[in-house]
Design a protein around this motif. Structure first.
Motif, PDB file in Angstrom:
ATOM      1  N   UNK A   1       0.922  -0.964  -0.591  1.00  0.00           N
ATOM      2  CA  UNK A   1       0.035  -0.179   0.032  1.00  0.00           C
ATOM      3  C   UNK A   1       1.225   1.344   0.260  1.00  0.00           C
ATOM      4  N   UNK A   2       0.878   2.304  -1.498  1.00  0.00           N
ATOM      5  CA  UNK A   2       1.415   2.794  -0.382  1.00  0.00           C
ATOM      6  C   UNK A   2       1.105   4.471  -0.176  1.00  0.00           C
ATOM      7  N   UNK A   3       0.159   4.314   0.336  1.00  0.00           N
ATOM      8  CA  UNK A   3      -0.091   5.750   1.802  1.00  0.00           C
ATOM      9  C   UNK A   3       0.532   5.202   2.332  1.00  0.00           C
ATOM     10  N   UNK A   4       1.117   5.401   3.563  1.00  0.00           N
ATOM     11  CA  UNK A   4       2.237   4.809   4.719  1.00  0.00           C
ATOM     12  C   UNK A   4       0.964   4.632   5.981  1.00  0.00           C
ATOM     13  N   UNK A   5      -0.121   6.173   5.740  1.00  0.00           N
ATOM     14  CA  UNK A   5      -0.776   5.579   7.230  1.00  0.00           C
ATOM     15  C   UNK A   5      -1.873   4.531   6.711  1.00  0.00           C
ATOM     16  N   UNK A   6      -2.017   4.317   5.657  1.00  0.00           N
ATOM     17  CA  UNK A   6      -3.142   3.128   5.499  1.00  0.00           C
ATOM     18  C   UNK A   6      -2.772   2.176   5.635  1.00  0.00           C
TER      19      UNK A   6
END
Length: 210
Positions: A17-22
């Motif tokens: 997943x590219x979004x760190x928070x997600x």
């Protein structure tokens, strides 16, 4: 969850997943499941195969739109490099074309991100037992949408036309003649019922054909 409190044989999961928070949130939530252990996390498509070869996950949970290669392309590579690893596509974009491409790439499941984590955990367990798990609404949409009308070369030309590339640029990049590029673009515009190549590219992306 501490390893001593886990099931004797945890399901090993790779998360792309590219979004760190997600990515962090998903890893944390899945880690609360007694029988699931996130053994690798990556933020780009290019890192998926290497991480899988190193961590040997049972299930790879992949986003589609990643920096580098897409999750769909990575799924096809995983089928060759780690055939025992089951692939579950998890994406924001529930596009019918994406579902068809995911199945062609060998994915065992396809879910959109707006579902509860309990549903995701259940899907991970299901694909590991050999089941195929597909979001019902997306499956219905894929059936009604029909197959991708574009040829592989038409898709290549549309992708190469992004960012204002000229016909000459596209021809050079794909090692084609300019007249061949124009023919492919004209055909793609007709098949997508659009007015120009930019509209054709947007429509193809919206349908999940690119």
């Amino acid at each position: 969850m501490p390893r001593e409190h886990r099931a004797a044989k945890s399901i090993r999961v790779l998360l792309a997943e590219d979004q760190g928070m997600m990515r962090g949130a998903l890893a944390l939530l899945l880690g609360l499941e007694e029988d699931i252990e996130v053994v690798a996390q990556v933020g780009t498509g290019d890192a998926i195969v290497g991480a899988a070869l190193e961590s040997r996950p049972d299930v790879a949970l992949l986003d589609i739109e990643l920096p580098g290669i897409s999750g769909l392309d990575a799924a096809a590579l995983l089928r060759k490099e780690t055939p025992d690893c089951r692939v579950l596509i998890l994406t924001t974009f529930g596009r019918p074309g994406y579902l068809r491409r995911a199945m062609e790439a060998g994915a065992a499941g396809f879910l959109v991100k707006d579902g509860p984590v309990e549903e995701l955990a259940r899907a991970i367990r299901q694909v590991l037992t050999g089941e195929t798990v597909i979001d019902p609404a997306l499956a219905a949409a894929a059936l009604s949408a029909g197959p991708n009308p574009l040829t592989a070369r038409e898709c290549d030309v549309l992708k190469a036309s992004a960012d204002g590339a000229t016909v000459s640029d596209i021809a050079s990049k794909l090692h084609l003649s300019e007249s061949t590029v124009r023919n492919y673009l004209s055909s793609a515009i007709g098949k997508t019922s659009t007015r120009n190549r930019m509209e054709a590219m947007r429509e193809a992306r919206q349908q999940g054909w690119l």
